[in-house]
Design a protein around this motif. Structure first.
Motif, PDB file in Angstrom:
ATOM      1  N   PHE A  12       0.829  -1.197   0.000  1.00  0.00           N
ATOM      2  CA  PHE A  12       0.000   0.000   0.000  1.00  0.00           C
ATOM      3  C   PHE A  12       0.870   1.256   0.000  1.00  0.00           C
ATOM      4  O   PHE A  12       1.702   1.449   0.890  1.00  0.00           O
ATOM      5  N   VAL A  13       0.679   2.097  -1.002  1.00  0.00           N
ATOM      6  CA  VAL A  13       1.354   3.391  -1.084  1.00  0.00           C
ATOM      7  C   VAL A  13       0.335   4.434  -1.507  1.00  0.00           C
ATOM      8  O   VAL A  13      -0.801   4.106  -1.889  1.00  0.00           O
ATOM      9  N   LEU A  14       0.717   5.702  -1.463  1.00  0.00           N
ATOM     10  CA  LEU A  14      -0.200   6.803  -1.754  1.00  0.00           C
ATOM     11  C   LEU A  14      -0.898   6.693  -3.108  1.00  0.00           C
ATOM     12  O   LEU A  14      -2.107   6.962  -3.201  1.00  0.00           O
ATOM     13  N   PRO A  15      -0.203   6.301  -4.195  1.00  0.00           N
ATOM     14  CA  PRO A  15      -0.902   6.204  -5.483  1.00  0.00           C
ATOM     15  C   PRO A  15      -2.086   5.246  -5.485  1.00  0.00           C
ATOM     16  O   PRO A  15      -2.955   5.335  -6.357  1.00  0.00           O
ATOM     17  N   ASP A  16      -2.159   4.326  -4.525  1.00  0.00           N
ATOM     18  CA  ASP A  16      -3.314   3.437  -4.466  1.00  0.00           C
ATOM     19  C   ASP A  16      -4.598   4.220  -4.204  1.00  0.00           C
ATOM     20  O   ASP A  16      -5.655   3.932  -4.790  1.00  0.00           O
ATOM     21  N   LEU A  62      -3.118   1.338 -14.992  1.00  0.00           N
ATOM     22  CA  LEU A  62      -1.978   1.665 -15.852  1.00  0.00           C
ATOM     23  C   LEU A  62      -1.405   3.042 -15.522  1.00  0.00           C
ATOM     24  O   LEU A  62      -0.180   3.223 -15.491  1.00  0.00           O
ATOM     25  N   LEU A  63      -2.273   4.011 -15.264  1.00  0.00           N
ATOM     26  CA  LEU A  63      -1.798   5.366 -14.996  1.00  0.00           C
ATOM     27  C   LEU A  63      -1.065   5.476 -13.660  1.00  0.00           C
ATOM     28  O   LEU A  63      -0.170   6.316 -13.500  1.00  0.00           O
ATOM     29  N   CYS A  64      -1.430   4.638 -12.705  1.00  0.00           N
ATOM     30  CA  CYS A  64      -0.829   4.725 -11.370  1.00  0.00           C
ATOM     31  C   CYS A  64       0.251   3.672 -11.123  1.00  0.00           C
ATOM     32  O   CYS A  64       0.887   3.691 -10.067  1.00  0.00           O
ATOM     33  N   LEU A  65       0.477   2.773 -12.088  1.00  0.00           N
ATOM     34  CA  LEU A  65       1.456   1.718 -11.868  1.00  0.00           C
ATOM     35  C   LEU A  65       2.873   2.270 -11.734  1.00  0.00           C
ATOM     36  O   LEU A  65       3.614   1.885 -10.810  1.00  0.00           O
ATOM     37  N   GLY A  66       3.262   3.179 -12.641  1.00  0.00           N
ATOM     38  CA  GLY A  66       4.608   3.745 -12.572  1.00  0.00           C
ATOM     39  C   GLY A  66       4.879   4.453 -11.260  1.00  0.00           C
ATOM     40  O   GLY A  66       5.874   4.152 -10.576  1.00  0.00           O
ATOM     41  N   THR A  68       3.391   4.069  -8.426  1.00  0.00           N
ATOM     42  CA  THR A  68       3.351   3.093  -7.336  1.00  0.00           C
ATOM     43  C   THR A  68       4.683   2.368  -7.196  1.00  0.00           C
ATOM     44  O   THR A  68       5.234   2.239  -6.090  1.00  0.00           O
ATOM     45  N   LEU A  69       5.221   1.881  -8.307  1.00  0.00           N
ATOM     46  CA  LEU A  69       6.498   1.172  -8.260  1.00  0.00           C
ATOM     47  C   LEU A  69       7.633   2.118  -7.871  1.00  0.00           C
ATOM     48  O   LEU A  69       8.530   1.745  -7.104  1.00  0.00           O
ATOM     49  N   TYR A  70       7.590   3.346  -8.375  1.00  0.00           N
ATOM     50  CA  TYR A  70       8.664   4.308  -8.073  1.00  0.00           C
ATOM     51  C   TYR A  70       8.690   4.649  -6.585  1.00  0.00           C
ATOM     52  O   TYR A  70       9.757   4.639  -5.949  1.00  0.00           O
ATOM     53  N   LEU A  71       7.524   4.939  -5.996  1.00  0.00           N
ATOM     54  CA  LEU A  71       7.482   5.288  -4.580  1.00  0.00           C
ATOM     55  C   LEU A  71       7.757   4.080  -3.682  1.00  0.00           C
ATOM     56  O   LEU A  71       8.055   4.253  -2.502  1.00  0.00           O
ATOM     57  N   SER A  72       7.655   2.893  -4.241  1.00  0.00           N
ATOM     58  CA  SER A  72       7.990   1.681  -3.486  1.00  0.00           C
ATOM     59  C   SER A  72       9.437   1.271  -3.694  1.00  0.00           C
ATOM     60  O   SER A  72       9.839   0.180  -3.262  1.00  0.00           O
ATOM     61  N   HIS A  73      10.196   2.145  -4.378  1.00  0.00           N
ATOM     62  CA  HIS A  73      11.630   1.906  -4.627  1.00  0.00           C
ATOM     63  C   HIS A  73      11.846   0.630  -5.433  1.00  0.00           C
ATOM     64  O   HIS A  73      12.794  -0.117  -5.220  1.00  0.00           O
ATOM     65  N   GLN A  74      10.949   0.413  -6.408  1.00  0.00           N
ATOM     66  CA  GLN A  74      11.095  -0.710  -7.316  1.00  0.00           C
ATOM     67  C   GLN A  74      11.323  -0.188  -8.725  1.00  0.00           C
ATOM     68  O   GLN A  74      10.770   0.850  -9.102  1.00  0.00           O
ATOM     69  N   PRO A  75      12.132  -0.891  -9.518  1.00  0.00           N
ATOM     70  CA  PRO A  75      12.367  -0.437 -10.896  1.00  0.00           C
ATOM     71  C   PRO A  75      11.090  -0.501 -11.713  1.00  0.00           C
ATOM     72  O   PRO A  75      10.294  -1.432 -11.587  1.00  0.00           O
ATOM     73  N   VAL A  76      10.899   0.506 -12.553  1.00  0.00           N
ATOM     74  CA  VAL A  76       9.686   0.598 -13.365  1.00  0.00           C
ATOM     75  C   VAL A  76       9.925   0.028 -14.759  1.00  0.00           C
ATOM     76  O   VAL A  76       9.107  -0.745 -15.279  1.00  0.00           O
ATOM     77  N   LEU A  77      11.037   0.395 -15.381  1.00  0.00           N
ATOM     78  CA  LEU A  77      11.307   0.002 -16.761  1.00  0.00           C
ATOM     79  C   LEU A  77      12.016  -1.341 -16.823  1.00  0.00           C
ATOM     80  O   LEU A  77      13.159  -1.457 -17.262  1.00  0.00           O
ATOM     81  N   THR A  78      11.328  -2.385 -16.365  1.00  0.00           N
ATOM     82  CA  THR A  78      11.861  -3.740 -16.446  1.00  0.00           C
ATOM     83  C   THR A  78      11.106  -4.522 -17.515  1.00  0.00           C
ATOM     84  O   THR A  78       9.988  -4.161 -17.889  1.00  0.00           O
ATOM     85  N   GLY A  79      11.714  -5.602 -17.988  1.00  0.00           N
ATOM     86  CA  GLY A  79      11.070  -6.432 -19.004  1.00  0.00           C
ATOM     87  C   GLY A  79       9.708  -6.942 -18.582  1.00  0.00           C
ATOM     88  O   GLY A  79       8.731  -6.802 -19.339  1.00  0.00           O
ATOM     89  N   PRO A  80       9.586  -7.521 -17.381  1.00  0.00           N
ATOM     90  CA  PRO A  80       8.269  -8.026 -16.969  1.00  0.00           C
ATOM     91  C   PRO A  80       7.198  -6.940 -16.891  1.00  0.00           C
ATOM     92  O   PRO A  80       6.057  -7.159 -17.323  1.00  0.00           O
ATOM     93  N   VAL A  81       7.548  -5.777 -16.353  1.00  0.00           N
ATOM     94  CA  VAL A  81       6.558  -4.701 -16.215  1.00  0.00           C
ATOM     95  C   VAL A  81       6.182  -4.134 -17.583  1.00  0.00           C
ATOM     96  O   VAL A  81       4.991  -3.920 -17.882  1.00  0.00           O
ATOM     97  N   LEU A  82       7.181  -3.898 -18.435  1.00  0.00           N
ATOM     98  CA  LEU A  82       6.882  -3.375 -19.769  1.00  0.00           C
ATOM     99  C   LEU A  82       6.085  -4.377 -20.595  1.00  0.00           C
ATOM    100  O   LEU A  82       5.187  -4.001 -21.353  1.00  0.00           O
TER     101      LEU A  82
END
Length: 321
Positions: A12-16, A62-66, A68-82
């Protein structure tokens, strides 16, 4: 199979919260757009109801996924996510166009395979494994689309599945976000529907759930199938029964177990809650020590449900099923 409240809460993060608000705004706009689902002989509704709630669910996701991952300190531009984003966008666009113009089934199936391929190959698995993932994703996509015939059943099943995948430590941030979008939609659809999510919600959402089974987690495949056991069993049993009767498998019908339950007089909300219960029971079954024990625990309630509904249908459903 361990579940952790900490894993769930860590997602759970703010973008949720922003996603929930955005989802509701988009749903309200889709209601005003007035793209209607008109009832036919196999429909469970009796008056035209707007469709397109899936635009709110998938659009907000889709609009909040990036963020969400960024504020959770997770990489956004990965193969699985893209791969997931690309596949979901492709399937959502084709599904919405199909809702508007009603494409032939072969075009929809081609879009499902294309979207599943983008998702599977984005995970970087070997080709044989990717092929299995593609076939599995297409099956899950169709299964949840078939089951999306009464209020709240598919959306609630996907929401619970997503929360439990997150609690198991499988991409918590992503699946909590998706669950939040689905939960924001549910009050508009259950117990009485002001809007349906349509193919955009059921098919694109199912692809997101199927993506969970592709993750490098020891229990990802088993857990996903156990959580979706009610849906998977309903579809497999119905296909087998219709094949044995010589029916055309691609022809629309009202012979799914959940449909027979309603046609035999069970209240629609009760049937939906039963299928939500199958998701929770699937999570309980995954605590068994051996995979065969999990399979047995998952199968037993399905056999009981099938026997009960078929007995009711024989006694109370007068037309062919």
């Amino acid at each position: 199979m361990p579940f952790s409240l900490q894993s769930l809460l860590s997602g759970f993060v703010l973008p949720d919260l922003l996603a929930a608000l955005l989802c509701m705004v988009l749903i309200a706009l889709m209601i005003r757009a007035g793209v209607m689902d008109h009832p036919v002989h196999r429909s469970s509704h009796t008056r035209p109801i707007p469709k397109g709630g899936g635009i709110g669910i998938i659009g907000a996701f889709l609009l909040c996924l990036g963020p969400t991952l960024y504020l959770s300190h997770q990489p956004v531009l990965t193969g699985p996510v893209l791969g997931l984003i690309s596949g979901v966008i492709l399937l959502a666009v084709v599904s919405w166009l199909d809702d508007l113009y009603s494409f032939p089934a072969r075009y929809k199936l081609a879009a499902q395979f294309g979207a599943a391929a983008l998702v599977a190959f984005g995970n970087g698995a070997a080709v044989p494994l990717s092929v299995l993932f593609i076939l599995g994703a297409v099956f899950i996509t169709n299964a949840l689309n078939f089951i999306d015939g009464i209020n709240g059943l598919a959306a609630g099943t996907m929401a619970l599945t997503s929360l439990l995948l997150a609690a198991a430590g499988i991409q918590p941030c992503l699946f909590v976000l998706f669950a939040v979008c689905l939960l924001a939609f549910l009050p508009w659809n259950f117990p009485k529907a002001r809007i349906f999510m349509g193919d955009v919600g059921s098919q694109s959402g199912a692809l997101i759930v199927a993506w969970g089974a592709m993750q490098p987690h020891r229990y990802s495949v088993m857990l996903t199938l156990a959580l979706l056991s009610g849906v998977v069993w309903d579809v497999l049993f119905t296909l087998a029964r219709r094949a044995r009767a010589g029916d055309h498998l691609a022809q629309a019908h009202r012979g799914h177990l959940y449909q027979l339950a309603i046609r035999s007089g069970m209240p629609m909300p009760l049937v939906t809650v039963f299928y939500w219960g199958f998701v929770v029971w699937g999570a309980v079954a995954c605590h068994a020590k051996q995979p065969w024990e999990t399979g047995l625990l998952v199968l037993l309630p399905q056999l009981c449900w099938t026997g009960y509904i078929c007995t009711r249908a024989k006694a109370r459903v007068q037309d062919r099923w």
